[in-house]
Design a protein around this motif. Structure first.
Motif, PDB file in Angstrom:
ATOM      1  N   UNK A   1      -1.684 -28.128  -1.809  1.00  0.00           N
ATOM      2  CA  UNK A   1      -2.836 -27.246  -1.605  1.00  0.00           C
ATOM      3  C   UNK A   1      -2.437 -25.854  -1.134  1.00  0.00           C
ATOM      4  N   UNK A   2      -1.220 -25.706  -0.579  1.00  0.00           N
ATOM      5  CA  UNK A   2      -0.780 -24.388  -0.114  1.00  0.00           C
ATOM      6  C   UNK A   2       0.467 -23.899  -0.851  1.00  0.00           C
ATOM      7  N   UNK A   3       0.978 -24.706  -1.787  1.00  0.00           N
ATOM      8  CA  UNK A   3       2.194 -24.317  -2.516  1.00  0.00           C
ATOM      9  C   UNK A   3       1.964 -23.016  -3.273  1.00  0.00           C
ATOM     10  N   UNK A   4       2.911 -22.095  -3.173  1.00  0.00           N
ATOM     11  CA  UNK A   4       2.752 -20.789  -3.824  1.00  0.00           C
ATOM     12  C   UNK A   4       3.757 -20.538  -4.951  1.00  0.00           C
ATOM     13  N   UNK A   5       4.626 -21.508  -5.222  1.00  0.00           N
ATOM     14  CA  UNK A   5       5.558 -21.368  -6.337  1.00  0.00           C
ATOM     15  C   UNK A   5       6.901 -20.777  -5.983  1.00  0.00           C
ATOM     16  N   UNK A   6       7.042 -20.287  -4.756  1.00  0.00           N
ATOM     17  CA  UNK A   6       8.328 -19.735  -4.333  1.00  0.00           C
ATOM     18  C   UNK A   6       9.231 -20.863  -3.844  1.00  0.00           C
ATOM     19  N   UNK A   7      10.528 -20.733  -4.114  1.00  0.00           N
ATOM     20  CA  UNK A   7      11.512 -21.729  -3.685  1.00  0.00           C
ATOM     21  C   UNK A   7      12.650 -21.030  -2.964  1.00  0.00           C
TER      22      UNK A   7
END
Length: 306
Positions: free
Chosen positions: A70-76
């Protein structure tokens, strides 16, 4: 009444199982290499882990920490713990940081990289860099599976792990691993925390240099692994933090690297604390320095959801 309760109970059990499943997957540890480990000499595994201080790593791994969807933004971010290339401070500079990255929506991957040794490597100077390159390639190639943006994959390092991160950021155009898919090995950004940068006489960290390059390295190797000398116009942007009273790794390491980035027009932030020594054990607080790092990521669009 019984059916309603039973249905509610089943729903609760299913939710619990899903949560456990996600948590287990979110902290999966896997071998870095599916097949043979490059540049390795066969031998017995002598790795030890006492109080989260890991020694004698010959079988590198990548531990996956995924944020709540729900809070994942795609940055690793690939996290490289420090330890002078002699040990790995795997919890404080690895797992704990990964969990904090998860809290702001970032997928984190803790790299347990090989520690240089002539007993397990043909060329010990290249082992850690090979592992960093393989970690970048792995995360980029499996980006869809882990729901990360292949163009938002950074590398973070502490102390000697900072040297490894900076090495990955300045030597990505030289592949030291098999790369049949021609996957880009360039990290999209670097986060360097009290990093070792240089191996030159005046500011170099002698312990890290001796462990990685040996006691009497050639000047060619010293220059090659002194990352302030390897910055180009395509080196990725960086956030750097260091303490002025660091007597282990001189602050000159971070200053020289910042100056090299700035001279090439590479966006970089350098935050210096007057107190903190090496390791930020007492000050600045984690929330203080990590908060500034978070702001840098926010300003650079790394926390926006895609």
């Amino acid at each position: 009444m019984y059916k309603i309760c039973e249905k509610g109970r089943l729903s609760w059990l299913m939710a619990l199982l899903l949560a456990v499943s996600f948590s287990t997957f979110g902290q999966q540890e896997m071998p870095l290499y599916a097949g043979g480990i490059p540049n390795s000499i066969p031998g017995t595994d002598q790795e030890t882990n006492k109080d989260f201080i890991v020694r004698n790593v010959s079988k590198p791994t990548l531990k996956v920490f995924l944020p709540d969807p729900s809070i994942a933004n795609g940055t690793a971010v690939i996290v490289c713990p420090g330890g002078g290339y002699g040990v790995l401070v795997i919890d404080r500079e690895g797992y704990q940081v990964a969990k904090e990255l998860n809290k702001i929506g970032i997928a984190a991957f803790v790299l347990k990289y090989r520690l240089p040794s002539e007993e397990i490597m043909k060329d010990k100077s290249l082992g850690p860099l090979q592992d960093a390159q393989k970690a970048i390639a792995t995360v980029r190639e499996r980006a869809a599976e882990w729901k990360v943006d292949p163009k938002r994959i950074g590398i973070m390092g502490f102390s000697a792990g900072g040297h490894l991160a900076a090495t990955a950021g300045t030597h990505y155009d030289s592949s030291f691993i098999d790369n049949p898919k021609k996957t880009s090995l360039r990290p999209d950004f670097m986060i360097l925390v009290y990093p070792v940068i240089s191996f030159t006489d005046k500011i170099g960290h002698k312990g890290s240099s001796a462990n990685l390059l040996g006691q009497n390295p050639t000047m060619e190797k010293v220059k090659y692994f002194s990352n302030e000398l390897q910055v180009t116009k395509s080196t990725p942007p960086a956030y750097i933090t260091h303490a002025g009273d660091d007597t282990v790794v001189p602050i000159s390491n971070s200053i020289r690297f910042y100056e090299a980035l700035n001279a090439k027009g590479i966006p970089a932030d350098l935050h210096i604390y007057s107190k903190g020594e090496h390791g930020y054990l007492k000050e600045p607080s984690f929330d203080e320095w990590f908060g500034r790092c978070k702001l840098w990521m926010q300003v650079n669009g790394l926390l926006s959801q895609k």
